[in-house]
Scaffold this active site. Structure first.
Site, PDB file in Angstrom:
ATOM      1  N   GLY A 134      -4.073  13.748  -9.595  1.00 54.15           N
ATOM      2  CA  GLY A 134      -5.346  14.161  -9.029  1.00 54.15           C
ATOM      3  C   GLY A 134      -5.158  14.930  -7.738  1.00 54.15           C
ATOM      4  O   GLY A 134      -4.093  15.494  -7.477  1.00 54.15           O
ATOM      5  N   ASN A 169       0.820  -1.211   0.000  1.00 50.44           N
ATOM      6  CA  ASN A 169       0.000   0.000   0.000  1.00 50.44           C
ATOM      7  C   ASN A 169       0.854   1.262   0.000  1.00 50.44           C
ATOM      8  O   ASN A 169       0.512   2.258  -0.651  1.00 50.44           O
ATOM      9  CB  ASN A 169      -0.948  -0.004   1.197  1.00 50.44           C
ATOM     10  CG  ASN A 169      -2.203  -0.820   0.921  1.00 50.44           C
ATOM     11  OD1 ASN A 169      -2.390  -1.337  -0.173  1.00 50.44           O
ATOM     12  ND2 ASN A 169      -3.062  -0.942   1.910  1.00 50.44           N
ATOM     13  N   CYS A 218      -7.388   2.838   3.560  1.00 53.74           N
ATOM     14  CA  CYS A 218      -6.151   2.044   3.582  1.00 53.74           C
ATOM     15  C   CYS A 218      -4.879   2.865   3.463  1.00 53.74           C
ATOM     16  O   CYS A 218      -4.045   2.871   4.370  1.00 53.74           O
ATOM     17  CB  CYS A 218      -6.192   0.996   2.473  1.00 53.74           C
ATOM     18  SG  CYS A 218      -7.468  -0.259   2.697  1.00 53.74           S
ATOM     19  N   PHE A 255      -1.873   3.548 -11.212  1.00 53.23           N
ATOM     20  CA  PHE A 255      -1.582   4.487 -10.122  1.00 53.23           C
ATOM     21  C   PHE A 255      -0.688   5.640 -10.577  1.00 53.23           C
ATOM     22  O   PHE A 255       0.067   6.197  -9.793  1.00 53.23           O
ATOM     23  CB  PHE A 255      -0.971   3.764  -8.914  1.00 53.23           C
ATOM     24  CG  PHE A 255      -1.972   2.890  -8.193  1.00 53.23           C
ATOM     25  CD1 PHE A 255      -2.712   3.376  -7.144  1.00 53.23           C
ATOM     26  CD2 PHE A 255      -2.183   1.589  -8.610  1.00 53.23           C
ATOM     27  CE1 PHE A 255      -3.659   2.594  -6.502  1.00 53.23           C
ATOM     28  CE2 PHE A 255      -3.125   0.788  -7.987  1.00 53.23           C
ATOM     29  CZ  PHE A 255      -3.866   1.294  -6.924  1.00 53.23           C
TER      30      PHE A 255
END
Length: 439
Positions: free
Chosen positions: A256, A211, A263, A252
């Site tokens: 933005g 992550n 998460c 990814f």
């Protein structure tokens, strides 16, 4: 197999429903009696595409049930998953493991002989060791094995991710536990889903590393987007150009307003704290978190810049407030600091989200909630696209130009062509794209 799932939140409910769809007998246990009653009535506590239908099918076929009585559900289980929340602890950013440890204590007394306990929750390195210690302390006669089996589910695509995973990570040194987990996931063998067997601590760290790496990719392309704006380049083409390198990949790399959700923010922070506690700081991740936090609020300046820096008294329409499409999750959503900053600058904010309105009403104050995109935009001086819901991708620009007080679109997800928007008389402000002339 007989499976008990402790926790009927996002991870527990999706996992339990999918396991039951594999043919296992699953009981999802939650201490919230109201949530259990709601689930028994077929109502979902979260928005996840396909989940209601999946739950209904397996409840109807007798493979999935819900309960608040932990002891009776666990006592007949061969495998017990712990899938409770591990939010960031207030004050220090560490993962709050109180729910995990409480579950371990509760199940210890009633665990069947040779049961396998699996931590599905996202937990720091060493949590499995403590869970095992708690169970043995509470029940010295127990011969259970504790396994780490982190989840890798994307909100909005969780069912597909569970049934067609990139990988399944199982952390255990116990041969019997490994055999049991192989049986749990045996239905996925036909999909050729790769299973990585490793030790427990490695499995725990793998989740946080994954992550945090994805969060790093997002923060990186966002900073490249800022540079692209300054030098007159197009970040979307830059992202495509670097993404064609298979060592980098395309995913990814969409610029933005910053990452959010349940998460990435908390997992990156937990990894930072783990590094600090073990005198091995993860400086890159520390920077990623800092950059992302600053970016969310900075998006309001992008709106203000379209008006020479002053939006006091302006009405701003915000489309999409959940942290991503196909979910009603507002946790750490970029919309929250954005809306707050707009209000601090003196703007009046109107909001519409396809499924997140009920959650939004718990978060935002002094905003106007609207029931569709056009009512939200009517009379506004700027339209800000924050979440890239599909229904926002084909708005009627001609209609918007007639109902808005000022033709300004701030597209924080780059879902529109600047040429198309400007052709309809709008000032267009994207992320990492060459700027329009200020309005």
């Amino acid at each position: 197999m007989r499976i008990a799932m402790i926790g009927a939140g996002y991870v527990g409910l999706v996992s339990g429903a999918c396991f039951s769809d594999f043919g296992h007998q699953v009981v999802c246990i939650d201490s919230n009696a109201e949530k259990v009653a709601t689930l028994k009535n077929g109502e979902m506590p979260i928005h996840e595409p396909g989940l209601a239908e999946l739950v209904a099918r397996n409840v109807g076929q007798g493979r999935l049930s819900f309960a608040s009585d932990l002891k009776s559900a666990v006592s007949g289980a061969e495998v017990v998953f712990i899938a409770v929340g591990t939010p960031s602890r207030r004050g220090d950013g560490h993962a709050d493991l109180s729910y995990v440890y409480a579950a371990a204590r509760e199940i210890a007394e009633v665990l069947p002989e040779k049961a396998v306990v699996v931590t599905k929750s996202t937990v720091p390195v060493g949590t499995g060791d403590e869970v095992e210690r708690i169970i043995r302390e509470e029940n010295p006669a127990a011969t259970v094995a504790v396994v780490s089996n982190p989840e890798f589910l994307r909100e909005g695509a969780a069912i597909r991710d569970f049934k067609h995973p990139d990988r399944i990570v199982i952390g255990t040194d116990d041969a019997r536990a490994r055999s049991v987990m192989a049986e749990v996931y045996r239905p996925l063998h036909l999909n050729a889903s790769p299973i990585l067997y490793t030790d427990r601590r490695t499995a725990e760290l793998t989740k946080y590393a994954a992550n945090s790496f994805l969060a790093t990719k997002i923060a990186f392309i966002n900073e490249i987007a800022d540079l692209a704006e300054k030098v007159g380049a197009n970040v979307q083409e830059v992202a495509h150009g670097i993404g064609l390198d298979n060592r980098i990949g395309q995913k990814f790399l969409h610029a933005g307003p910053g990452f959010g959700g349940s998460c990435f923010p908390k997992d990156a922070m937990a990894l930072i704290k783990t590094g600090q506690d073990n005198e091995s700081p993860v400086r890159i991740v520390e920077t990623v978190v800092a950059v992302n936090d600053q970016r969310k609020r900075a998006m309001a300046r992008k709106v203000a810049n379209a008006f020479g820096g002053n939006i006091r008294g302006k009405q701003i329409a915000v489309l999409g407030v959940t942290f991503k499409p196909d979910t009603d999750d507002m946790r750490d959503a970029p919309s929250i600091p954005l809306v707050t900053a707009l209000q601090d600058m003196g703007a009046e904010v109107r909001i519409f989200d396809p499924v997140g309105m009920e959650q939004a009403k718990k978060v935002f104050e002094n905003v106007t909630f609207c029931d569709n995109a056009y009512r939200c935009a009517k009379g506004c001086h700027a339209l800000v696209i924050v979440t890239e819901w599909e229904q926002f991708r084909a708005l009627d620009l001609k209609e918007l130009s007639t109902i808005m007080a000022c033709p300004v679109i701030v597209d924080l997800r780059n879902i529109y062509s600047p040429v198309e928007v400007e052709r309809n008389g709008f000032l267009y402000c994207g992320v990492g794209r060459p700027k329009s002339v200020a309005y």
